[in-house]
Structure formats: structure tokens, C-alpha cells
Write an enzyme that holds these catalytic residues in place. Structure first.
Site, PDB file in Angstrom:
ATOM      1  N   GLU A  77     -53.389  58.620  26.952  1.00  0.00           N
ATOM      2  CA  GLU A  77     -53.535  57.401  26.502  1.00  0.00           C
ATOM      3  C   GLU A  77     -52.684  56.587  25.714  1.00  0.00           C
ATOM      4  O   GLU A  77     -51.811  55.956  25.344  1.00  0.00           O
ATOM      5  CB  GLU A  77     -55.122  57.352  25.609  1.00  0.00           C
ATOM      6  CG  GLU A  77     -55.288  55.855  25.161  1.00  0.00           C
ATOM      7  CD  GLU A  77     -55.811  54.872  26.176  1.00  0.00           C
ATOM      8  OE1 GLU A  77     -56.349  54.866  26.771  1.00  0.00           O
ATOM      9  OE2 GLU A  77     -54.229  53.732  25.875  1.00  0.00           O
TER      10      GLU A  77
ATOM     11  N   GLY B 173     -40.334  52.620   8.518  1.00  0.00           N
ATOM     12  CA  GLY B 173     -40.619  53.447   9.198  1.00  0.00           C
ATOM     13  C   GLY B 173     -40.961  52.936  10.499  1.00  0.00           C
ATOM     14  O   GLY B 173     -41.474  53.616  10.944  1.00  0.00           O
TER      15      GLY B 173
ATOM     16  N   GLU C 101     -36.722  53.452  13.933  1.00  0.00           N
ATOM     17  CA  GLU C 101     -35.681  54.888  13.666  1.00  0.00           C
ATOM     18  C   GLU C 101     -34.341  54.675  13.036  1.00  0.00           C
ATOM     19  O   GLU C 101     -33.835  53.476  13.156  1.00  0.00           O
ATOM     20  CB  GLU C 101     -35.614  55.538  14.957  1.00  0.00           C
ATOM     21  CG  GLU C 101     -36.451  56.294  15.458  1.00  0.00           C
ATOM     22  CD  GLU C 101     -37.627  57.460  15.299  1.00  0.00           C
ATOM     23  OE1 GLU C 101     -37.050  57.848  13.932  1.00  0.00           O
ATOM     24  OE2 GLU C 101     -38.403  57.213  15.237  1.00  0.00           O
TER      25      GLU C 101
ATOM     26  N   GLY D  29     -48.355  54.086  14.855  1.00  0.00           N
ATOM     27  CA  GLY D  29     -48.636  54.348  13.304  1.00  0.00           C
ATOM     28  C   GLY D  29     -49.741  56.160  13.668  1.00  0.00           C
ATOM     29  O   GLY D  29     -50.252  56.289  14.797  1.00  0.00           O
TER      30      GLY D  29
ATOM     31  N   LYS E 131     -43.111  53.152  28.403  1.00  0.00           N
ATOM     32  CA  LYS E 131     -44.206  52.512  29.081  1.00  0.00           C
ATOM     33  C   LYS E 131     -44.951  51.627  29.695  1.00  0.00           C
ATOM     34  O   LYS E 131     -45.625  51.989  30.263  1.00  0.00           O
ATOM     35  CB  LYS E 131     -44.417  51.911  27.502  1.00  0.00           C
ATOM     36  CG  LYS E 131     -44.860  52.511  25.856  1.00  0.00           C
ATOM     37  CD  LYS E 131     -44.574  52.149  24.891  1.00  0.00           C
ATOM     38  CE  LYS E 131     -44.658  52.674  23.844  1.00  0.00           C
ATOM     39  NZ  LYS E 131     -44.413  51.837  22.475  1.00  0.00           N
TER      40      LYS E 131
ATOM     41  N   ILE F  60     -54.430  51.594  21.657  1.00  0.00           N
ATOM     42  CA  ILE F  60     -55.087  50.611  21.859  1.00  0.00           C
ATOM     43  C   ILE F  60     -55.629  51.080  22.817  1.00  0.00           C
ATOM     44  O   ILE F  60     -54.392  51.313  24.053  1.00  0.00           O
ATOM     45  CB  ILE F  60     -54.215  49.041  22.563  1.00  0.00           C
ATOM     46  CG1 ILE F  60     -53.403  48.676  21.242  1.00  0.00           C
ATOM     47  CG2 ILE F  60     -54.819  48.080  22.945  1.00  0.00           C
ATOM     48  CD1 ILE F  60     -52.581  47.624  21.133  1.00  0.00           C
TER      49      ILE F  60
HETATM   50  N1  HSE Z   1     -41.638  52.617  18.422  1.00  0.00           N
HETATM   51  C1  HSE Z   1     -42.379  52.784  19.127  1.00  0.00           C
HETATM   52  C2  HSE Z   1     -43.033  51.307  18.953  1.00  0.00           C
HETATM   53  C3  HSE Z   1     -43.836  53.531  18.268  1.00  0.00           C
HETATM   54  O1  HSE Z   1     -41.868  50.459  17.645  1.00  0.00           O
HETATM   55  O2  HSE Z   1     -44.165  50.555  19.520  1.00  0.00           O
HETATM   56  C4  HSE Z   1     -45.072  53.588  19.634  1.00  0.00           C
HETATM   57  O3  HSE Z   1     -44.946  54.187  20.646  1.00  0.00           O
END
Ligand code: HSE
Length: 378
Positions: free
Chosen positions: A113, A171, A174, A285, A189, A120
Site C-alpha cells: 500500500e 525535504g 532529494e 511524508g 507507482k 492514501i
Molecule cells: N518523492 C515522492 C513524492 C515521495 O514526491 O511523491 C513519495 O513517494
């Protein structure tokens, strides 16, 4: 009491730890794996064998990220009969079928998940919908960082580099933001979502591009046409075929997608009897993603876990995602058909693989080129 081990004590691992430690869930964090220099308490270990050899640990919660050693650790846990809950979309997208085979062989479960959409319940929604309907399409703003950058460019009038620097300060992005801004994170995803939604081992060779070359002027031009831009992972399946792609997409400025603010996510599926379903919330997060992982642990505790079947022999056919595209580039393809606005050539009826090839030609001639899909627009 269900005992878990957390692999990785970063942002997400700490979120899982905090939720389990502060809620009365009949779950305990028994061990936490981290590098030796960070092992400062009795339940910390840097030796994964301590976790594999502990018969009380039923669930391994993997939030290390990356391909290795995550793949090796996940396979070892599944082969040892320990269920795995993971937030690691890169490793699941790369090895989903291998993990499912290992889980099926040992009777352990793989729970994913938290790989898509943070807190979500998107994967749960897809799984539930797929019990009744063949899911024929989905699309998702599944990357909070790019949504934040575009939102700041639109609302704050910022240029891309400034908005990206803000995302890094907060944050979200990256230091090397490539996975987010080049669409790789959404691609992972999208692969996971398509595999579950369509019941096939989704191709890893899908066309993908992001917003590295997006400018404030691009957004202004599209806004003048009543359009917003979002980076979408999209999937379609019908008649024994499927297509997936990731790209910037122009959408009506009044759509729900266009209104998604900050670093939020919005994912949509469509099935015959359920119609359209939308899932909105925090896609990243510490606590939202930790929450999704603990939900998976609670499902396992309740005896619920998915049984994935990727045996649908679907053929990858990008023609299912044919649409028009707008290209801003010094390079104008010979088959361009008019302009969306001065400097924005329209290319009609391309599938996403062909569109990506045109973009590659344009980028070779003009590295600042930007291309956006125009489904149902022109
Ligand atoms: N880097 C991803 C984002 C983190 O900004 O959605 C969560 O998968």
C-alpha cells in the site's frame, strides 16, 4: 501481540515506529535495522540475520528504499515465511512478480500500500474495485514533489529552478531530484498500479518524461487556453491489451486534478459498475506513509492480505493512449500540424512511445524542449 521489525530508520521508518509506539494496536516494534553507527538502543541492530532468526518477528516492514539490499532482504523474509510490508516503490516495480512468487511459495504476504500515494488507500481501492470490475483505466498525480513545484510555479509565479529549490528545502525533493522531476518515481507507482489493476506483469519499458524543462511561460501559455499541467501516470486496458505512460498532461483548469495543491496526490480509477473513483490525500511524508504501512500490518494481523495474480496475458499496446501533443522546441517536426500557440507545435494522434521518440529528437536539437500531452483538448 504482533511483533514487527523495521528495516531502515529514516523518515518513513521513524513514522512507523512513532505510530506503533504511541497507539494501542497490539503491535510491537521488536527490532529496527540500521547502519552500525546509528544503532543506539536495545532494539536496534545492523545485522539482518538477527531479524530473520527471531521466530517472534512475523512481519518485516521495509522502508530502506533502493534496489539492494532491499531486494535480498525482502526475498529472504518471504522465503523465511515472514510477511513483508514495504514502501519501496523502486524495488517493487522492478521485482514485483519475483516477490509475489516467493510469497506464494512460502504462504507469507507482500503488502505494498505505501509504495503508491503515501497515506492514501489507493492500492486498497484498486484491489477492492478489481474484485468486481475489470478496471479499464486509471490516472494519478502520484508524485507530491512535482505537484508542489508546478503549484508554486502557478501560484507563486516562480521559475522551475526556484520552485525545485523550495521543494528541496522542504525535504520533498532529494538533492538529486531526477527520480521526481523526470517521472521515474511516478513510473514505478504506475507499474505497480497497472500490475494490480490489470492483473498483468506490467512492462518496465514504458514511455516516461517529466517537467525538467517546464517553464513559467509554458504554464502561462496553457493557462491562456484554459489548461493546467500535471504529471500523470496513466493506464488503460481493454480487449486483451493495455498501455501505460508517464508524462506532463494538459488538463482543464477547472478539473479536480488541476486544483490539487502543494504536495498532495490525487489518483483516479474507472470500472464498469463503480464508475469513476478518486483518492486524494498526502502522498508522502513520515506519518502518512507510516500510517499506510501500519494499516498493512493491521490487515495482516486480521488475516487479510492480497493474493496477486499477474497471469492475465495482456499485450502492451501504446496505441490505447493515442492523443495529441504540444511541443515547444526550436526543432519543429515535419509532421507538426499547426500551433497551440506561437512556438508550440501540435503533433496529432501520437501514441506515447512515438511521442517520446519525437521529444528525444527535439531534445537533441534543443535541450530546453518541453512536450505535454493534450488528451481530449484539441
Ligand atoms: N518523492 C515522492 C513524492 C515521495 O514526491 O511523491 C513519495 O513517494
Amino acid at each position: 501481540m504482533t511483533s514487527i521489525a523495521i528495516l531502515g530508520h529514516g523518515v518513513v521508518g521513524r513514522g512507523v515506529e512513532q505510530i506503533v509506539d504511541t497507539r494501542d494496536l497490539d503491535v510491537e516494534v521488536r527490532r529496527i535495522l540500521d547502519l552500525p553507527q546509528f544503532c543506539d538502543g536495545p532494539r536496534m541492530t545492523s545485522n539482518y540475520q538477527d531479524i530473520l532468526d527471531d521466530p517472534q518477528i512475523e512481519v518485516v516492514v521495509e522502508c530502506m528504499g533502493g534496489l539492494e539490499p532491499a531486494r535480498t532482504y525482502i526475498l529472504a523474509a518471504l522465503e523465511a515465511g515472514k510477511s513483508v510490508v514495504t514502501s519501496n516503490k523502486a524495488v517493487v516495480a522492478a521485482f514485483f512478480d519475483e516477490f509475489v512468487a516467493a510469497a506464494n511459495a512460502s504462504g507469507a504476504a507482500l503488502m505494498v500500500e505505501a509504495t503508491c500515494g503515501g497515506g492514501i488507500p489507493w492500492i486498497a481501492g484498486v484491489e477492492k474495485a478489481a474484485r468486481i470490475d475489470a478496471i479499464d483505466r486509471f490516472q494519478g498525480i502520484l508524485n507530491g514533489t512535482t505537484n508542489y513545484i508546478i503549484d508554486q510555479m502557478v501560484k507563486g509565479g516562480l521559475e522551475f529552478d526556484v520552485a525545485l529549490a523550495q521543494a528541496q528545502q522542504l525535504g520533498y525533493a532529494e538533492r538529486d531530484p531526477s527520480a521526481d522531476i523526470d517521472g521515474i518515481d511516478i513510473a514505478n507507482k504506475t507499474i505497480i498500479t497497472a500490475s494490480i489493476a490489470f492483473g498483468c506483469a506490467c512492462t518496465r519499458e514504458l514511455p516516461v518524461w517529466g517537467i525538467r524543462t517546464l517553464t513559467k511561460a509554458d504554464l502561462d501559455v496553457l493557462a491562456g487556453k484554459g489548461l493546467s499541467v500535471k504529471v500523470l501516470g496513466r493506464g488503460v486496458s481493454r480487449d486483451g491489451r493495455y498501455a501505460v505512460a508517464v508524462s506532463p498532461v494538459a488538463i482543464p483548469a477547472r478539473s479536480l486534478e488541476a486544483c490539487v495543491p502543494d504536495n498532495y496526490n490525487l489518483a483516479t480509477l474507472h470500472g464498469e459498475t463503480i464508475g469513476e473513483l478518486k483518492f486524494y490525500g498526502q502522498g508522502a511524508g513520515s506519518l502518512p506513509t507510516g500510517n499506510a504501512m501500519v494499516q498493512d500490518v493491521l490487515d495482516l494481523k486480521a488475516g487479510r492480505h492480497p493474493s496477486y495474480d499477474f497471469s492475465a496475458g495482456l499485450e502492451y499496446d501504446p496505441a490505447l493512449l493515442v492523443c495529441d501533443y504540444a511541443l515547444r522546441s526550436a526543432y519543429v517536426p515535419a509532421d507538426a500540424d499547426g500551433e497551440l500557440a506561437p512556438g508550440y507545435a501540435i503533433l496529432r494522434g501520437l501514441d506515447p512511445v512515438a511521442a517520446r521518440a519525437v521529444l528525444d529528437e527535439a531534445l537533441a536539437a534543443d535541450p530546453s524542449s518541453f512536450m505535454v500531452a493534450l488528451p481530449e483538448v484539441c
